[in-house]
Design a protein around this motif. Structure first.
Motif, PDB file in Angstrom:
ATOM      1  N   ALA A 295     -23.046  10.721  -8.090  1.00 58.12           N
ATOM      2  CA  ALA A 295     -23.063  11.450  -9.349  1.00 58.12           C
ATOM      3  C   ALA A 295     -24.463  11.438  -9.946  1.00 58.12           C
ATOM      4  CB  ALA A 295     -22.072  10.828 -10.332  1.00 58.12           C
ATOM      5  N   SER A 296     -24.791  12.485 -10.675  1.00 56.35           N
ATOM      6  CA  SER A 296     -26.148  12.618 -11.208  1.00 56.35           C
ATOM      7  C   SER A 296     -26.404  11.691 -12.399  1.00 56.35           C
ATOM      8  CB  SER A 296     -26.404  14.073 -11.632  1.00 56.35           C
ATOM      9  OG  SER A 296     -25.442  14.475 -12.596  1.00 56.35           O
ATOM     10  N   LEU A 297     -25.358  11.345 -13.145  1.00 55.88           N
ATOM     11  CA  LEU A 297     -25.544  10.553 -14.357  1.00 55.88           C
ATOM     12  C   LEU A 297     -25.175   9.089 -14.197  1.00 55.88           C
ATOM     13  CD1 LEU A 297     -24.146  13.084 -17.014  1.00 55.88           C
ATOM     14  CD2 LEU A 297     -26.532  12.682 -16.358  1.00 55.88           C
ATOM     15  N   ASP A 298     -24.175   8.796 -13.399  1.00 51.96           N
ATOM     16  CA  ASP A 298     -23.690   7.423 -13.239  1.00 51.96           C
ATOM     17  C   ASP A 298     -23.976   6.946 -11.814  1.00 51.96           C
ATOM     18  OD1 ASP A 298     -22.391   5.011 -13.188  1.00 51.96           O
ATOM     19  OD2 ASP A 298     -20.559   5.736 -14.138  1.00 51.96           O
ATOM     20  N   PRO A 299     -24.784   5.917 -11.629  1.00 53.40           N
ATOM     21  CA  PRO A 299     -25.092   5.446 -10.275  1.00 53.40           C
ATOM     22  C   PRO A 299     -23.909   4.799  -9.579  1.00 53.40           C
ATOM     23  CG  PRO A 299     -26.039   3.968 -11.919  1.00 53.40           C
ATOM     24  CD  PRO A 299     -25.509   5.155 -12.662  1.00 53.40           C
ATOM     25  N   CYS A 300     -22.835   4.482 -10.334  1.00 50.67           N
ATOM     26  CA  CYS A 300     -21.654   3.870  -9.733  1.00 50.67           C
ATOM     27  C   CYS A 300     -20.614   4.902  -9.298  1.00 50.67           C
ATOM     28  CB  CYS A 300     -21.007   2.893 -10.721  1.00 50.67           C
ATOM     29  SG  CYS A 300     -22.086   1.556 -11.272  1.00 50.67           S
ATOM     30  N   ALA A 301     -20.844   6.167  -9.596  1.00 49.62           N
ATOM     31  CA  ALA A 301     -19.868   7.219  -9.307  1.00 49.62           C
ATOM     32  C   ALA A 301     -20.329   8.069  -8.127  1.00 49.62           C
ATOM     33  CB  ALA A 301     -19.660   8.094 -10.542  1.00 49.62           C
ATOM     34  N   LEU A 302     -19.351   8.640  -7.424  1.00 50.57           N
ATOM     35  CA  LEU A 302     -19.650   9.544  -6.308  1.00 50.57           C
ATOM     36  C   LEU A 302     -18.514  10.535  -6.148  1.00 50.57           C
ATOM     37  CD1 LEU A 302     -18.654   8.097  -2.917  1.00 50.57           C
ATOM     38  CD2 LEU A 302     -18.571   6.594  -4.890  1.00 50.57           C
ATOM     39  N   THR A 303     -18.777  11.600  -5.431  1.00 48.52           N
ATOM     40  CA  THR A 303     -17.793  12.646  -5.187  1.00 48.52           C
ATOM     41  C   THR A 303     -17.742  12.950  -3.705  1.00 48.52           C
ATOM     42  OG1 THR A 303     -18.185  13.642  -7.362  1.00 48.52           O
ATOM     43  CG2 THR A 303     -17.088  15.011  -5.712  1.00 48.52           C
ATOM     44  N   ILE A 304     -16.531  12.960  -3.150  1.00 47.56           N
ATOM     45  CA  ILE A 304     -16.320  13.325  -1.741  1.00 47.56           C
ATOM     46  C   ILE A 304     -15.536  14.628  -1.729  1.00 47.56           C
ATOM     47  CG2 ILE A 304     -15.317  12.644   0.463  1.00 47.56           C
ATOM     48  CD1 ILE A 304     -15.597   9.747  -0.372  1.00 47.56           C
ATOM     49  N   ALA A 305     -16.121  15.684  -1.194  1.00 45.90           N
ATOM     50  CA  ALA A 305     -15.473  16.999  -1.127  1.00 45.90           C
ATOM     51  C   ALA A 305     -14.715  17.116   0.188  1.00 45.90           C
ATOM     52  CB  ALA A 305     -16.504  18.113  -1.248  1.00 45.90           C
ATOM     53  N   ILE A 306     -13.412  17.476   0.087  1.00 51.04           N
ATOM     54  CA  ILE A 306     -12.528  17.555   1.257  1.00 51.04           C
ATOM     55  C   ILE A 306     -12.124  19.011   1.482  1.00 51.04           C
ATOM     56  CG2 ILE A 306     -10.386  16.744   2.296  1.00 51.04           C
ATOM     57  CD1 ILE A 306     -12.328  14.501   1.822  1.00 51.04           C
ATOM     58  N   ARG A 307     -12.352  19.511   2.705  1.00 54.75           N
ATOM     59  CA  ARG A 307     -11.941  20.863   3.066  1.00 54.75           C
ATOM     60  C   ARG A 307     -10.449  20.857   3.398  1.00 54.75           C
ATOM     61  NH1 ARG A 307     -14.672  21.280   7.248  1.00 54.75           N
ATOM     62  NH2 ARG A 307     -16.569  22.213   6.367  1.00 54.75           N
TER      63      ARG A 307
ATOM     64  N   TYR B  68       0.816  -1.209   0.000  1.00 53.96           N
ATOM     65  CA  TYR B  68       0.000   0.000   0.000  1.00 53.96           C
ATOM     66  C   TYR B  68       0.856   1.268   0.000  1.00 53.96           C
ATOM     67  CZ  TYR B  68      -3.780  -3.180   1.097  1.00 53.96           C
ATOM     68  OH  TYR B  68      -4.681  -4.216   1.040  1.00 53.96           O
ATOM     69  N   ARG B  69       0.313   2.284  -0.636  1.00 53.59           N
ATOM     70  CA  ARG B  69       0.933   3.611  -0.677  1.00 53.59           C
ATOM     71  C   ARG B  69      -0.172   4.648  -0.536  1.00 53.59           C
ATOM     72  NH1 ARG B  69       0.844   7.151  -4.661  1.00 53.59           N
ATOM     73  NH2 ARG B  69       2.386   8.837  -4.711  1.00 53.59           N
ATOM     74  N   VAL B  70      -0.012   5.592   0.377  1.00 55.48           N
ATOM     75  CA  VAL B  70      -1.035   6.613   0.622  1.00 55.48           C
ATOM     76  C   VAL B  70      -1.042   7.607  -0.542  1.00 55.48           C
ATOM     77  CG1 VAL B  70      -1.827   8.444   2.140  1.00 55.48           C
ATOM     78  CG2 VAL B  70      -0.815   6.376   3.113  1.00 55.48           C
ATOM     79  N   VAL B  71      -2.217   7.796  -1.140  1.00 52.62           N
ATOM     80  CA  VAL B  71      -2.408   8.779  -2.210  1.00 52.62           C
ATOM     81  C   VAL B  71      -2.930  10.093  -1.642  1.00 52.62           C
ATOM     82  CG1 VAL B  71      -3.637   9.286  -4.362  1.00 52.62           C
ATOM     83  CG2 VAL B  71      -2.815   6.964  -3.907  1.00 52.62           C
ATOM     84  N   ASP B  72      -3.899  10.009  -0.742  1.00 51.57           N
ATOM     85  CA  ASP B  72      -4.443  11.187  -0.077  1.00 51.57           C
ATOM     86  C   ASP B  72      -5.129  10.731   1.202  1.00 51.57           C
ATOM     87  OD1 ASP B  72      -4.882  13.869   0.290  1.00 51.57           O
ATOM     88  OD2 ASP B  72      -6.716  13.942  -0.910  1.00 51.57           O
ATOM     89  N   GLU B  73      -5.262  11.627   2.146  1.00 53.25           N
ATOM     90  CA  GLU B  73      -5.921  11.313   3.408  1.00 53.25           C
ATOM     91  C   GLU B  73      -6.520  12.581   3.992  1.00 53.25           C
ATOM     92  OE1 GLU B  73      -3.238  10.645   6.870  1.00 53.25           O
ATOM     93  OE2 GLU B  73      -1.667  10.642   5.328  1.00 53.25           O
ATOM     94  N   ALA B  74      -7.494  12.418   4.851  1.00 50.20           N
ATOM     95  CA  ALA B  74      -8.148  13.561   5.489  1.00 50.20           C
ATOM     96  C   ALA B  74      -8.847  13.087   6.753  1.00 50.20           C
ATOM     97  CB  ALA B  74      -9.150  14.216   4.546  1.00 50.20           C
ATOM     98  N   ASP B  75      -8.969  13.993   7.710  1.00 45.89           N
ATOM     99  CA  ASP B  75      -9.786  13.709   8.888  1.00 45.89           C
ATOM    100  C   ASP B  75     -11.258  13.708   8.476  1.00 45.89           C
ATOM    101  OD1 ASP B  75      -7.554  13.605  10.520  1.00 45.89           O
ATOM    102  OD2 ASP B  75      -7.638  15.749  10.990  1.00 45.89           O
ATOM    103  N   LEU B  76     -12.052  12.951   9.189  1.00 46.97           N
ATOM    104  CA  LEU B  76     -13.485  12.909   8.873  1.00 46.97           C
ATOM    105  C   LEU B  76     -14.134  14.274   9.019  1.00 46.97           C
ATOM    106  CD1 LEU B  76     -14.513   9.518  10.552  1.00 46.97           C
ATOM    107  CD2 LEU B  76     -14.111   9.977   8.128  1.00 46.97           C
ATOM    108  N   THR B  77     -13.593  15.094   9.918  1.00 44.88           N
ATOM    109  CA  THR B  77     -14.159  16.434  10.116  1.00 44.88           C
ATOM    110  C   THR B  77     -13.877  17.368   8.943  1.00 44.88           C
ATOM    111  OG1 THR B  77     -12.162  17.012  11.355  1.00 44.88           O
ATOM    112  CG2 THR B  77     -14.072  16.277  12.622  1.00 44.88           C
ATOM    113  N   GLN B  78     -12.951  16.974   8.049  1.00 45.42           N
ATOM    114  CA  GLN B  78     -12.647  17.787   6.872  1.00 45.42           C
ATOM    115  C   GLN B  78     -13.610  17.515   5.720  1.00 45.42           C
ATOM    116  OE1 GLN B  78      -8.027  16.839   7.311  1.00 45.42           O
ATOM    117  NE2 GLN B  78      -8.416  18.249   5.626  1.00 45.42           N
ATOM    118  N   ILE B  79     -14.399  16.480   5.821  1.00 46.57           N
ATOM    119  CA  ILE B  79     -15.303  16.137   4.721  1.00 46.57           C
ATOM    120  C   ILE B  79     -16.463  17.131   4.692  1.00 46.57           C
ATOM    121  CG2 ILE B  79     -16.802  14.365   3.742  1.00 46.57           C
ATOM    122  CD1 ILE B  79     -15.084  12.264   5.046  1.00 46.57           C
ATOM    123  N   VAL B  80     -16.613  17.791   3.559  1.00 45.45           N
ATOM    124  CA  VAL B  80     -17.691  18.759   3.394  1.00 45.45           C
ATOM    125  C   VAL B  80     -18.977  18.056   2.967  1.00 45.45           C
ATOM    126  CG1 VAL B  80     -18.452  20.810   2.142  1.00 45.45           C
ATOM    127  CG2 VAL B  80     -16.031  20.542   2.758  1.00 45.45           C
TER     128      VAL B  80
END
Length: 484
Positions: free
Chosen positions: A435-447, A418-430
């Motif tokens: 996704a509106s078009l693909d039911p398999c896609a999603l977006t997580i916004a990070i502050r 394993y290699r860390v690509v990105d990380e954030a505290d749960l409190t940073q999640i906005v």
């Protein structure tokens, strides 16, 4: 567009690459330069492939093979039906021996073209199951499906030639070795030297289970657009089923590998049922490598993994019962089934360099970008009780790192890295939204942790709708727990 350098350091381990498979020391391609005696024996299989015809219901003749694999394998690949004038003819014995040889192939074996070494093993199995007209494997079709698969270790990589692309970071930038200069440098003197780190891309293959063996079959992949299209060689092996092929053409699938179930030694269940690792070893034939063949099936779905595991248990139990019968010369055996949870948790803790915490979600998925032609990259999303991580998940011996081609103590082919690509505290999640078009896609916004940086988005693509919904629910639950 992502760069691809398929002939790098691991090329020396793969041998001569030919149409998606590499030649083993004990293999040679049908139609290549081989001894006359070997060619005569192989010729019957080439003639059988050339003269085969689809004898199923007429209504199926014009439908697509690749869109109806299950039906095609039942009605043609594992069918023993032959033309009426070839079977049951009292004059058959007077025909040319070469003619009867390929006709016997159609009646006795699944219509899958194999490497010579795999065919030899299959014929030896057939000799232990004599039918009315001679040896017969009597294989029964069980299942066929498409799956992403990674081979690990020299023997498996000779069958599944690895395709490597540059490793991409979170923003889609090249990841360079630690000794190279920063990718943000613009001057010639400080430009990165060498080449980016490589990562192996999982291959899309057609997998097939019979009651006797496991097949890895070459699947069709849309060729890359080039200025001068290359013409495929004549009589090449292996070849994929053409995308426009229909049942009436009676196309034989070409297998990169065939492993009898009696050679299956170990089934390893990935963490949270995200993958299955199959380990085969051939102890019965001195003309085949005794090394381990390791294949990782990236199901990325608990439901799919559980269903596949049940299927594997059924076929391996059937083989064990057959080997334990009084007429069998094979000793009874049991396949070891284990999970790699301790190995995964230790590897993740090493990657983050800290205590991992309670794991609330673990899923293999893909990251994509809104702009640029960078495609998708396989990632691992991990949610704990305090943080969310995005990892690269590689496998020991997958061919991306030449130094791993020698098996080390306390390591086995396929162990996760394993290699860390990105990380954030749960409190940073906005927010976390589908996704509106693909039911398999999603977006997580990070502050960001600093006002100098902008909010950045994790654009993730799950294998199925169920995986995306579960990730969204688990992230929201974790966020509510973190704010309590």
């Amino acid at each position: 567009m992502m760069l691809s350098f398929a002939t790098t350091e691991w090329g020396r381990y793969g041998g001569a690459v030919t149409g998606g498979g590499a030649m083993d020391d004990s293999m040679s391609i049908a139609g290549g330069s081989v001894a006359n005696s070997q060619m005569d024996d192989r010729k019957k299989y080439l003639l059988a492939e050339k003269n085969a015809s689809f004898l199923g219901p007429h209504i199926y003749k014009q439908i697509s093979i690749l869109d109806n694999l299950d039906i095609y394998f039942q009605l043609f690949v594992f069918s023993t039906a032959v033309e009426t004038h070839l079977s049951g003819n009292p004059l058959l014995g007077s025909l040319d021996p070469e003619e009867t040889a390929w006709q016997h192939v159609l009646e006795s074996y699944p219509r899958i073209q194999l490497w010579p070494v795999d065919r030899r093993i299959q014929e030896q199995e057939a000799n232990s199951n004599m039918g009315p007209r001679g040896p017969s494997t009597e294989e029964e079709f069980r299942r066929v499906w498409r799956e992403r698969i990674v081979g690990c270790g020299r023997p498996a990589l000779k069958r599944l030639t690895p395709t490597c692309t540059p490793r991409l970071g979170f923003h889609g930038e090249f990841v360079w070795p630690a000794s190279s200069s920063s990718t943000t440098s613009t001057t010639a003197s400080s430009a990165p030297k060498g080449r980016p780190e490589g990562v192996v891309v999982a291959r899309q293959a057609i997998l097939c289970c019979s009651n006797a063996a496991f097949y890895i079959i070459l699947d069709y992949v849309e060729p890359k657009k080039t200025a001068q299209p290359t013409k495929p060689p004549r009589n090449s092996f292996p070849k994929a089923i053409p995308p426009d092929a229909c049942f009436a053409e009676a196309v034989w699938p070409h297998a990169l590998a065939r492993h009898p179930w009696k050679h299956l030694q170990n089934i390893s269940i990935g963490f949270n049922f995200q993958r299955l690792t199959l380990r085969f070893r051939n102890p019965d034939h001195d003309f085949v490598s005794q090394e381990e063949y390791c294949y990782i099936l990236l199901t990325s779905s608990k439901l799919e993994t559980v269903a596949l595991l049940k299927e594997l248990q059924d076929v391996t139990d059937g083989v064990s019962v057959a080997m334990d019968t009084p007429t069998s010369n094979q000793p009874s055996r049991n396949v070891v089934i284990e999970n790699d949870d301790p190995i995964v948790l230790d590897a993740l803790a090493d990657a983050v360099g800290n205590v991992l915490g309670a794991v609330l979600h673990f899923q293999i998925l893909h990251q994509y970008w809104k702009k640029g032609e960078r495609g998708t990259v396989r990632r691992l999303c991990l949610v704990t009780d305090s943080k969310i991580y995005l990892f690269d998940e590689d496998y020991f011996g997958d061919g991306a790192r030449a130094e791993e081609m020698m098996l080390q103590k306390r390591q086995s082919w396929g162990q996760p890295i394993y290699r860390v690509v990105d990380e954030a505290d749960l409190t940073q999640i906005v927010s976390v939204e589908g996704a509106s078009l693909d039911p398999c896609a999603l977006t997580i916004a990070i502050r960001p942790t600093s006002r100098l940086y902008r909010t950045h988005n994790w654009r993730l693509l799950c294998r199925g709708r169920e995986g995306a919904e579960r990730l969204i629910d688990d992230v929201r639950k974790a966020m509510s727990m973190a704010t309590m």
